[in-house]
Design a protein around this motif. Structure first.
Motif, PDB file in Angstrom:
ATOM      1  N   CYS A 171       0.837  -1.205   0.000  1.00  0.00           N
ATOM      2  CA  CYS A 171       0.000   0.000   0.000  1.00  0.00           C
ATOM      3  C   CYS A 171       0.871   1.255   0.000  1.00  0.00           C
TER       4      CYS A 171
ATOM      5  N   GLN B 226     -13.815   2.772  -1.648  1.00  0.00           N
ATOM      6  CA  GLN B 226     -14.372   3.104  -2.965  1.00  0.00           C
ATOM      7  C   GLN B 226     -14.557   1.783  -3.691  1.00  0.00           C
TER       8      GLN B 226
ATOM      9  N   GLN C  45     -12.449  -0.637  -6.359  1.00  0.00           N
ATOM     10  CA  GLN C  45     -11.670  -1.617  -5.583  1.00  0.00           C
ATOM     11  C   GLN C  45     -10.518  -0.986  -4.803  1.00  0.00           C
ATOM     12  N   GLN C  46     -10.811   0.074  -4.070  1.00  0.00           N
ATOM     13  CA  GLN C  46      -9.760   0.613  -3.209  1.00  0.00           C
ATOM     14  C   GLN C  46     -10.293   1.080  -1.880  1.00  0.00           C
TER      15      GLN C  46
ATOM     16  N   ARG D 184      -9.027   3.211   1.950  1.00  0.00           N
ATOM     17  CA  ARG D 184      -8.031   3.900   2.763  1.00  0.00           C
ATOM     18  C   ARG D 184      -8.335   3.626   4.227  1.00  0.00           C
TER      19      ARG D 184
ATOM     20  N   TRP E 119      -4.880   1.170  -0.050  1.00  0.00           N
ATOM     21  CA  TRP E 119      -4.778  -0.174  -0.646  1.00  0.00           C
ATOM     22  C   TRP E 119      -5.655  -0.266  -1.879  1.00  0.00           C
ATOM     23  N   HIS E 120      -5.286  -1.151  -2.807  1.00  0.00           N
ATOM     24  CA  HIS E 120      -6.234  -1.487  -3.867  1.00  0.00           C
ATOM     25  C   HIS E 120      -6.218  -2.993  -4.127  1.00  0.00           C
TER      26      HIS E 120
ATOM     27  N   TYR F 226      -8.455  -4.353 -14.151  1.00  0.00           N
ATOM     28  CA  TYR F 226      -7.513  -4.072 -13.063  1.00  0.00           C
ATOM     29  C   TYR F 226      -6.722  -2.798 -13.352  1.00  0.00           C
TER      30      TYR F 226
ATOM     31  N   ALA G   4      -8.604   0.262 -12.297  1.00  0.00           N
ATOM     32  CA  ALA G   4      -8.573   0.521 -10.850  1.00  0.00           C
ATOM     33  C   ALA G   4      -7.207   1.075 -10.453  1.00  0.00           C
TER      34      ALA G   4
ATOM     35  N   TYR H 176      -6.961   4.765 -11.255  1.00  0.00           N
ATOM     36  CA  TYR H 176      -7.632   5.611 -10.254  1.00  0.00           C
ATOM     37  C   TYR H 176      -6.787   5.704  -8.980  1.00  0.00           C
ATOM     38  N   TYR H 177      -6.233   4.552  -8.612  1.00  0.00           N
ATOM     39  CA  TYR H 177      -5.378   4.489  -7.420  1.00  0.00           C
ATOM     40  C   TYR H 177      -4.203   5.457  -7.561  1.00  0.00           C
TER      41      TYR H 177
ATOM     42  N   ASN I 270      -5.766   8.675  -5.642  1.00  0.00           N
ATOM     43  CA  ASN I 270      -5.515   8.384  -4.219  1.00  0.00           C
ATOM     44  C   ASN I 270      -4.043   8.317  -3.812  1.00  0.00           C
TER      45      ASN I 270
END
Ligand code: FES
Ligand SMILES: [Fe+2]
Length: 441
Positions: A194, A323, A327-328, A330, A345-346, A357, A360, A363-364, A368
């Motif tokens: 993470c 979220q 698939q994440q 905090r 984490w995701h 994947y 996601a 976005y991560y 984030n």
């Protein structure tokens, strides 16, 4: 002594405003750790973080250093990271594999994965005639009072009594259902490792920001505009920009007035849901392939139900922001009254095509991660809030927006139509805070 210093905690919280000391007083922070974080269910990690026997991950619950470990019997346990001999942490690394047993690095006491004492060097000669021995519960590593899992997500409570995990989570369980159901195999697995961010601000400032629908188009406007410019340029050139640009440009295109169209749903224990605002079902070949895989796994009707769940964000009080459609999550670990660690984490949807994947992951990374402008925008606000609240410039924090207009339903509070920017989530969190802090023990 603390009780004398803070005679009536309930006076710090009114339905529409909160005293600044709630964010800045170190004594209140200590009480929060004792009465909230070290009592309620706290997220430890996902079981896929510890796939093999002996795998462990350390985690902070309130002020307690803990370790989540997989035993040879397959069970995932959570133990205090403390040797019963002279108190050393048994695991000094953040994560790893203990082998067949834990061995304390100080004097080589060894322990089974469930924390029970395995051996002490020359135990017979060293301890004969003393009151120390295997029958003494103090010679084992102490386990968390309670550990439970929901769809692979492991939680621990350091209090013997209280609601079960399922009862505590209530409707917020949808965070994990939504995340896992989106996997053709019905499960997710963590992507090691993470991101970790330390914020110089109180933990509640982060949580209040998570469902603050008013701030994105202001705080993140400059980032959104820059992304929109590039997105438009790509669209002009190629006809279609990748979805990742949309993840950022939405902060500019969803303007402040549009945020009122969304809704927050506020539940007991401080949990809240923010409904979705980003189109995540484009008609590109990757999404269509994913939909075919989902249809094969669940049938058309169930696939439509799963992909139709309209959630952007679920806040699980007092330490988790999920979220699910991306698939994440905090996890929030308070370190001090003005220091907060977040673990970001995701997860991978098991059985989903690789591009889903990658989406996601985009976005991560873009929204984030510590390196994105979005995260930096928020961190600056959090720090400014903590500095301002520490000043003598005022005594109260205002949560008046749309106060009195929310819709009270059985056991929950919904924002009224056209009032999505209501500060209902903050009022709901502080209501839970007040209840936890003043509850009879
Ligand atoms: S402190 Fe762990 S063996 Fe001595
Ligand atoms: Fe933000």
């Amino acid at each position: 002594m603390l009780h004398e210093r803070i005679p009536d905690l309930a006076k710090f919280v009114e339905p529409d405003r909160v005293r600044k000391e709630v964010y800045t007083d170190p004594h209140i922070f200590e009480l929060e750790m004792e009465r909230i974080h070290e009592r309620v269910w706290i997220y430890c990690g996902h079981e896929s973080q510890v796939p093999k026997p002996g795998d462990y991950y350390t985690v902070q619950i309130g002020r307690q250093p803990m370790v989540m470990v997989r035993g040879a019997d397959g069970a995932v346990r959570v133990l205090y990271n403390r040797c019963p001999h002279r108190g050393a942490m048994v695991c000094g690394d953040r994560f790893g594999n203990t082998g067949e047993f834990f061995r304390c690095s100080y004097h080589s006491w060894t322990f089974h994965h469930d924390g029970s004492l395995r051996n002490i060097p020359m135990m017979e000669s060293g301890y004969a005639g003393t009151r120390w021995g295997r029958d003494n519960p103090d010679c084992h590593i102490k386990p968390a009072a309670r550990v439970e899992r929901y769809r692979g997500f492991v939680f621990a409570s350091l209090a013997q009594g209280g609601p079960t995990l399922k009862e505590f989570l209530g409707e917020s369980r949808i965070a994990f259902d939504d995340m896992c159901d989106r996997a053709p195999e019905g499960e997710v697995e963590v992507v090691p490792n993470c991101f970790r961010v330390i914020q110089n601000s109180n933990w509640k400032i982060f949580l209040e920001n998570q469902l603050d629908a008013l701030h994105p188009s202001v705080t993140h406007q400059s980032t959104g505009r820059a992304a929109r410019d590039v997105e438009l340029a790509i669209e002009k050139k190629t006809g279609k920009a990748p979805l990742s640009y949309h993840m950022l440009s939405a902060f500019a295109t969803v303007t402040i007035d549009k945020w009122d169209a969304f809704q927050t749903l506020n539940y007991p224990n401080g949990h809240c849901i923010l409904t979705g605002y980003m189109g995540l079902r484009p008609k590109d070949p990757d999404t269509l392939e994913y939909e075919r895989t989902m249809e094969k796994a669940y049938g058309k009707q169930r696939m439509e139900e799963i992909l139709g769940v309209n959630i952007h964000h679920v806040l699980i009080y007092p330490g988790l922001s999920v979220q699910s459609p991306l698939q994440q999550l905090r996890a929030v670990r308070p370190l001090g009254v003005d220091r907060t660690l977040t673990e970001i984490w995701h997860f991978r949807l098991k059985g989903a095509p690789e591009p889903i994947y990658r989406r996601a992951l985009a976005y991560y990374n873009l929204v984030n991660s510590p390196s994105t402008m979005i995260n930096a925008d928020d961190l600056e606000n959090f720090w400014k809030c903590h500095q301002g609240l520490s000043s003598d410039g005022g005594d109260w924090v205002s949560f008046h927006r749309h106060y009195g207009r929310d819709i009270e339903k059985a056991g929950m509070v919904e924002t009224a139509p056209g009032m999505g920017t209501s500060e209902a989530p903050m009022r709901n969190q502080m209501k839970a805070w007040s209840r936890f802090m003043t509850a009879e023990r």
